[in-house]
Write an enzyme that holds these catalytic residues in place. Sequence first.
Site, mmCIF file in Angstrom:
data_model
loop_
_atom_site.group_PDB
_atom_site.id
_atom_site.type_symbol
_atom_site.label_atom_id
_atom_site.label_comp_id
_atom_site.label_asym_id
_atom_site.label_seq_id
_atom_site.Cartn_x
_atom_site.Cartn_y
_atom_site.Cartn_z
ATOM 1 N N SER A 170 19.562 -9.712 -20.674
ATOM 2 C CA SER A 170 20.642 -10.637 -20.356
ATOM 3 C C SER A 170 20.852 -10.669 -18.846
ATOM 4 O O SER A 170 19.930 -10.968 -18.093
ATOM 5 C CB SER A 170 21.911 -10.245 -21.126
ATOM 6 O OG SER A 170 22.861 -11.294 -21.107
ATOM 7 N N GLU A 223 14.864 -16.567 -22.989
ATOM 8 C CA GLU A 223 15.832 -16.356 -24.067
ATOM 9 C C GLU A 223 17.206 -16.743 -23.538
ATOM 10 O O GLU A 223 17.423 -16.778 -22.329
ATOM 11 C CB GLU A 223 15.800 -14.917 -24.574
ATOM 12 C CG GLU A 223 16.149 -13.847 -23.547
ATOM 13 C CD GLU A 223 17.634 -13.543 -23.440
ATOM 14 O OE1 GLU A 223 18.394 -13.914 -24.358
ATOM 15 O OE2 GLU A 223 18.038 -12.950 -22.418
ATOM 16 N N HIS A 254 19.166 -12.176 -27.613
ATOM 17 C CA HIS A 254 20.511 -11.782 -28.026
ATOM 18 C C HIS A 254 20.722 -11.795 -29.539
ATOM 19 O O HIS A 254 21.831 -11.545 -30.005
ATOM 20 C CB HIS A 254 21.543 -12.723 -27.398
ATOM 21 C CG HIS A 254 21.756 -12.519 -25.928
ATOM 22 N ND1 HIS A 254 20.847 -12.938 -24.985
ATOM 23 C CD2 HIS A 254 22.781 -11.957 -25.238
ATOM 24 C CE1 HIS A 254 21.309 -12.657 -23.771
ATOM 25 N NE2 HIS A 254 22.472 -12.048 -23.897
#
Length: 309
Positions: free
Chosen positions: A114, A213, A280
Amino acid sequence: MITNEVLRPPALRPGDTVLLVSPSGPTRPERVARGIELLTGWGLRPVPAPNAYARQGYLAGADELRAADLNAAFADPAVRGIICTRGGYGAQRVVDAIDMTAVRRDPKVVAGFSDITALQFALWRGARLVGVHGPVAAWRDERTALDSAQSLHAALTTAAPVTVSARDGEETFGVRVSGRATGRLLGGNLCLIVASLGTADMPDLTGAVLLLEEVQEPPYKIDQMLTQLRRSGVLAGLAGVAVGQFTDCADGWGVDVADVLTDRLGDLGIPLLGGLPIGHGVGQLTVPVGTEAVLDVDAGTLTVAPAVH
């Protein structure tokens, strides 16, 4: 000085100390307790950094504290690995303060995802340090269960290639352009890749396999970010694109994220594989970043050389 020598840190071994750092958003001890339990069960010695639970609004303490924890971890020979507690926001605010000389002197495995994409990019730029894109110490069993734990453990402790197969249940599973690509796996969170454009940390993607992502971004924003990447020119020399999980990326416009990914990436003339459980979503798996990868669309696999030796 930026070196061209790629650094693969030593694998973690039982008894090794790993420092839990919070370069981005804040967390709490109870959210990290399960991660500590897992790491301890692997024979490691997880130690929260001095400022791991600091809080300053949406940041895990002041920039100086977060940078200090990172630099202390890289400088301490007793620390053999660094695992981030969570993502959130804030890593970009401290990466320029990292002592890259210390990073190069004693390379250590760094794990996270992230917002930690910004940290991985900085370590790649400043030290050519290979990283690990995987779950953080604020562990949630309902999202990262046994397969996720085993995947992270293998990436941190074994010098074996990592193979991730596309999953039919992933929303991006239908995103694909046939072919086979070989190149260094670089990338991570789409927002952070786009936020790195124009900075020293944006890697040269020529000949690379780009990992993407994202979470909680509607399709039109995914479109916006991919279009910006296209217009910037950084996608021109790509070897292939590995598409991970795009979690909770929906709105009411009747165009889903798979449509957008196909539209914005499908005409690049390179292999494109979606459905990879990296990101995630539930069942998140771990992959090295910065090492050589093979993207085989027809086999539905991404195989990556190990991050550690």
